[in-house]
Design a protein around this motif. Structure first.
Motif, PDB file in Angstrom:
ATOM      1  N   UNK A   5      19.707   1.483  14.437  1.00  8.07           N
ATOM      2  CA  UNK A   5      19.647   2.284  13.197  1.00  8.07           C
ATOM      3  C   UNK A   5      18.087   2.509  12.766  1.00  8.07           C
ATOM      4  N   UNK A   6      17.651   3.716  12.930  1.00 12.41           N
ATOM      5  CA  UNK A   6      16.244   3.974  12.667  1.00 12.41           C
ATOM      6  C   UNK A   6      16.133   4.667  11.286  1.00 12.41           C
ATOM      7  N   UNK A   7      15.298   3.977  10.491  1.00  8.94           N
ATOM      8  CA  UNK A   7      14.833   3.966   9.076  1.00  8.94           C
ATOM      9  C   UNK A   7      13.515   4.632   8.729  1.00  8.94           C
ATOM     10  N   UNK A   8      13.272   5.911   8.756  1.00  9.10           N
ATOM     11  CA  UNK A   8      11.945   6.317   8.404  1.00  9.10           C
ATOM     12  C   UNK A   8      11.565   5.983   6.962  1.00  9.10           C
ATOM     13  N   UNK A   9      10.194   5.813   6.767  1.00  2.00           N
ATOM     14  CA  UNK A   9       9.883   5.781   5.505  1.00  2.00           C
ATOM     15  C   UNK A   9       9.499   7.010   4.491  1.00  2.00           C
ATOM     16  N   UNK A  10       9.194   6.932   3.409  1.00  2.00           N
ATOM     17  CA  UNK A  10       9.050   8.097   2.525  1.00  2.00           C
ATOM     18  C   UNK A  10       7.378   8.436   2.473  1.00  2.00           C
ATOM     19  N   UNK A  11       6.759   7.652   3.311  1.00  2.00           N
ATOM     20  CA  UNK A  11       5.206   7.850   3.209  1.00  2.00           C
ATOM     21  C   UNK A  11       5.068   9.163   3.802  1.00  2.00           C
TER      22      UNK A  11
ATOM     23  N   UNK B 206       0.783  -1.313  -0.024  1.00  2.13           N
ATOM     24  CA  UNK B 206       0.073  -0.050  -0.009  1.00  2.13           C
ATOM     25  C   UNK B 206       0.919   1.077   0.141  1.00  2.13           C
ATOM     26  N   UNK B 207       2.077   1.276   0.899  1.00  5.57           N
ATOM     27  CA  UNK B 207       2.725   2.321   0.938  1.00  5.57           C
ATOM     28  C   UNK B 207       3.272   2.770  -0.539  1.00  5.57           C
ATOM     29  N   UNK B 208       3.959   1.675  -1.008  1.00  5.73           N
ATOM     30  CA  UNK B 208       4.617   1.834  -2.473  1.00  5.73           C
ATOM     31  C   UNK B 208       3.539   2.131  -3.579  1.00  5.73           C
ATOM     32  N   UNK B 209       2.226   1.577  -3.326  1.00  5.99           N
ATOM     33  CA  UNK B 209       1.355   2.181  -4.338  1.00  5.99           C
ATOM     34  C   UNK B 209       1.022   3.839  -4.033  1.00  5.99           C
ATOM     35  N   UNK B 210       1.052   4.080  -2.750  1.00  8.18           N
ATOM     36  CA  UNK B 210       0.547   5.603  -2.436  1.00  8.18           C
ATOM     37  C   UNK B 210       1.608   6.472  -2.801  1.00  8.18           C
ATOM     38  N   UNK B 211       3.106   5.949  -2.747  1.00  6.42           N
ATOM     39  CA  UNK B 211       4.288   6.979  -3.077  1.00  6.42           C
ATOM     40  C   UNK B 211       4.270   7.104  -4.362  1.00  6.42           C
TER      41      UNK B 211
ATOM     42  N   UNK C  79      15.103  -3.863   1.549  1.00  5.99           N
ATOM     43  CA  UNK C  79      14.233  -2.842   0.721  1.00  5.99           C
ATOM     44  C   UNK C  79      15.055  -2.291  -0.292  1.00  5.99           C
ATOM     45  N   UNK C  80      15.114  -2.688  -1.700  1.00  5.62           N
ATOM     46  CA  UNK C  80      15.870  -2.363  -2.482  1.00  5.62           C
ATOM     47  C   UNK C  80      15.562  -0.992  -3.045  1.00  5.62           C
ATOM     48  N   UNK C  81      14.420  -0.120  -2.428  1.00 11.40           N
ATOM     49  CA  UNK C  81      14.452   1.097  -2.680  1.00 11.40           C
ATOM     50  C   UNK C  81      15.226   2.102  -2.174  1.00 11.40           C
TER      51      UNK C  81
ATOM     52  N   UNK D  60      18.778   9.005   9.499  1.00  7.13           N
ATOM     53  CA  UNK D  60      18.375  10.043   8.599  1.00  7.13           C
ATOM     54  C   UNK D  60      17.574  11.220   8.838  1.00  7.13           C
ATOM     55  N   UNK D  61      17.594  12.216   8.284  1.00  7.72           N
ATOM     56  CA  UNK D  61      16.582  13.228   8.524  1.00  7.72           C
ATOM     57  C   UNK D  61      15.358  13.076   7.780  1.00  7.72           C
ATOM     58  N   UNK D  62      15.701  12.461   6.518  1.00 12.84           N
ATOM     59  CA  UNK D  62      14.530  12.213   5.499  1.00 12.84           C
ATOM     60  C   UNK D  62      14.106  10.868   5.562  1.00 12.84           C
ATOM     61  N   UNK D  63      12.991  10.251   5.006  1.00 13.39           N
ATOM     62  CA  UNK D  63      12.420   9.186   4.714  1.00 13.39           C
ATOM     63  C   UNK D  63      13.380   8.368   3.533  1.00 13.39           C
ATOM     64  N   UNK D  64      13.761   7.488   3.712  1.00 12.46           N
ATOM     65  CA  UNK D  64      14.755   6.744   2.700  1.00 12.46           C
ATOM     66  C   UNK D  64      14.251   5.126   2.128  1.00 12.46           C
TER      67      UNK D  64
END
Length: 666
Positions: free
Chosen positions: A616-622, A73-78, A551-553, A583-587
């Protein structure tokens, strides 16, 4: 693909996925009629694949989204959101603003000829519609001394000097469209092939700090974007000309700093920026920097002080508030006016993202500012825009609301939009919560250091810092501090008091909540044990590589640049034995938490030689940035040495999960 309205509704449903939403609420959120909202909801129901999610309706309650596959769903939305943002699919270009964006993007970034008839066919619009769009584009360009020309031979093109073109690109494609400066570097990176925006930012940050130049977040973003555009357009063969009057003696510090920046950029990018770019950057630094003091008062500053004092005395009669003797207001206005007048002389206009909010909530103060300051001799020759009047009005708003403060919680205020709005947020905090907060300092995000964070109990920020982990509580607020913001801060203060009074229960979480947290963010492939890793770089590279396998993205160099950038501001070592890089941004497409246990300890930096747990915190791009859930839940591990001792003894992922659950629900 979804259209713009459908994406907004989908995001609204996702952000409220545990609630029923009526069509009336959706209509209000979307700014349309209830009938139109229902139409878009029905379109959305038909468009979404049932394997990803479904929108159900219950009579008397409304609509609710059910997510079936979170990651898909996240990939679809992004992908939908990205396409809508970039207007890459012309079939989903619906209104005039989108068409204008499509045309301007083609002209400035595609570097190809674009013809009127082809655009008309591509967008499937009539000649009169496209002519109206071009007329609207010309109005936008005119503010930057640019114009859109049409030619049967060369097609559509923007005429004007290169510096004005870059100024327009910066404001139109970046500053005005990116609501959060801290999360803008990913957009800027799309321009660049030879150097990352994070590296540019670090270069600018280093050189400005070396000479004591203070730049706020918006300014820093503008300069990084300006440099990125310069590198891109020089790489493409555009000539940089500098036709403005420029006296180097008036810009000594700025020219020196700009030279340092350009020399480092030449080495890092292998692109030979011409010397003219030094003067362009120096102008940015001069126009955007704020003077911290006025120990040396020149004749111009003296005249400016007298003129501002006279205006304030006139405003006193209208407002009934003594303003001319307020040193914070007077010095703040002088700080503002010096670079402001320089900008006016150089025809360098700024947009103001707070203009609508100020006009809605502070119309009286805005009109008061415009009425009296427009009489100033220093401004009579300039066409001052409402955006600029709004910036000045922020100082007046702050002064009119100023009250005597009482000291309590040591609070750091972080604000992106400049001295006036920062001062206003500070005063609003003092006015509403003066008996509970001691505002220690008001700074830009880029001024954060470990020294600044010393002895701070609370960070109040008008920038979204939900992706950024500090060992200090953070409350995000609007720069105008509304009722909801005040309630949030009061809730935090109340929670802290309660936790002090009941230390035995301050960390307790229900077991089902811990299980949900673990299932959402942790993964066995991102749990690592090592007795051979001895350095920070080894640790980060291993965690990054494992994250990419899941997560290859995730783009490794972007993730590593972001980690480096975050640590440049303040340490991510939160206790003697624990580091929390992020990171500061979603990756990535889905938020993750990587765990690396090193029982023998690793050398993180000069001050921390025995890190046994790296998180290691990895936020998403959503965009929801819920990774802070993890940092809050893991506080016991970070703050209690006996908890860490037990975690370090585990031998596998299953043991780690069992131990973590037991510790957090103890």
């Amino acid at each position: 693909m979804l259209n713009h309205k459908e994406i907004l509704i989908l995001e609204y449903f996702y952000n409220n996925q545990n609630k029923y939403l009526t069509s009336k609420k959706v209509a209000k959120n979307l700014g349309v009629t209830e009938k139109t909202a229902r139409k878009y909801i029905n379109q959305l129901i038909q468009a979404i694949d049932d394997d990803l999610a479904c929108i159900t309706s219950t009579p008397g309650h409304g609509f609710k989204i059910v997510i079936r596959d979170e990651e898909k769903f996240r990939i679809y939305f992004q992908s939908n959101k990205k396409e809508q943002l970039e207007k890459s699919n012309i079939r989903h270009i619906e209104d005039s603003k989108d068409r204008q964006y499509f045309i301007l993007r083609k002209i400035f970034f595609d570097n190809k000829e674009i013809f009127f008839d082809n655009v008309m066919l591509d967008l499937a619009v009539s000649q009169s519609t496209l002519l109206n769009d071009i007329q609207s584009i010309n109005k936008k360009l005119k503010q930057y001394d640019l114009s859109l020309r049409t030619s049967k031979i060369n097609g559509l093109s923007v005429e004007g000097n290169e510096r004005d073109k870059r100024h327009f690109i910066m404001n139109y494609f970046f500053v005005e469209r990116l609501q959060n400066n801290l999360k803008s570097l990913g957009e800027i990176s799309k321009l660049l092939t030879v150097i990352s925006p994070e590296e540019i930012l670090l270069i600018v940050l280093d050189e400005c700090r070396n000479v004591g130049l203070k730049l706020n977040d918006t300014v820093m973003l503008n300069i990084v974007t300006h440099i990125s555009l310069a590198l891109k357009r020089v790489e493409e063969g555009y000539q940089i000309k500098f036709n403005q009057y420029f006296n180097k003696e008036d810009y000594t510090q700025e020219v020196f700093t700009a030279e340092k920046i350009v020399n480092r950029l030449r080495k890092s990018s292998d692109i030979h920026l011409p010397d003219e770019e030094i003067y362009n950057i120096a102008l940015h630094l001069k126009n955007k920097s704020s003077k911290s003091s006025f120990t040396i008062v020149d004749e111009e500053t003296k005249c400016l002080r007298e003129a501002i004092t006279k205006v304030l005395e006139e405003i006193e009669w209208d407002s009934g508030v003594l303003l001319s003797k307020d040193p914070i207001l007077l010095n703040g206005l002088i700080d503002h006016f010096s670079p402001f007048i320089d900008r006016m002389r150089n025809n360098n206009k700024l947009s103001n993202p707070l203009l609508k909010e100020i006009l809605f909530n502070y119309r009286y103060e805005f009109e008061l500012t415009k009425k009296y300051f427009s009489k100033m001799e220093q401004l009579k020759n300039f066409g001052v825009t409402n955006d600029e009047w709004a910036y000045i009005s922020l100082h007046i708003i702050a002064a009119l609301e100023r009250k005597i403060k009482s000291e309590k919680k040591n609070t750091l205020v972080i604000c992106a939009t400049g001295l006036g709005s920062s001062q206003m947020l500070k005063v609003r905090l003092e006015n509403e919560l003066g008996s509970k907060l001691n505002i220690v300092k008001v700074i830009s995000y880029y001024e954060i250091t470990d020294e600044v964070l010393q002895d701070i109990d609370l960070i109040v920020s008008s920038i979204d810092l939900s992706n950024v982990v500090f060992n200090i509580p953070v409350v995000n607020v609007s720069v105008l501090l509304n009722e909801e913001d005040i309630k949030l801060i009061n809730q935090f203060l109340g929670t802290r008091v309660a936790s002090i009074q009941k230390p035995k229960t301050d960390y307790k979480i229900k077991e089902n909540q811990v299980t949900q947290l673990i299932n959402k963010y942790f993964h066995p492939d991102l749990f690592l044990l090592s007795n051979t890793i001895v350095t920070k770089n080894e640790a980060l590279n291993l965690l990054a590589d494992k994250s990419i396998q899941l997560d290859t993205s995730i783009i490794k160099h972007f993730l590593m640049n972001q980690l480096k950038l975050r640590e440049n501001f303040s340490s991510v070592v939160f206790s003697k034995h624990i580091a929390v890089p992020h990171p500061i941004e979603g990756v990535g497409n889905i938020p993750r938490v990587g765990i690396l246990i090193t029982p023998r300890g690793i050398a993180w930096d000069e001050a921390s030689k025995d890190i046994k747990l790296t998180i290691l915190m990895i936020p998403d791009r959503f965009g929801n940035n819920q990774i802070d859930e993890v940092s809050k839940a893991l506080l016991p591990i970070i703050e209690k040495d006996e908890y860490l001792d037990e975690i370090v003894k585990v031998n596998n992922y299953e043991e780690f999960i069992n131990k973590l659950t037991k510790l957090l629900t103890r």
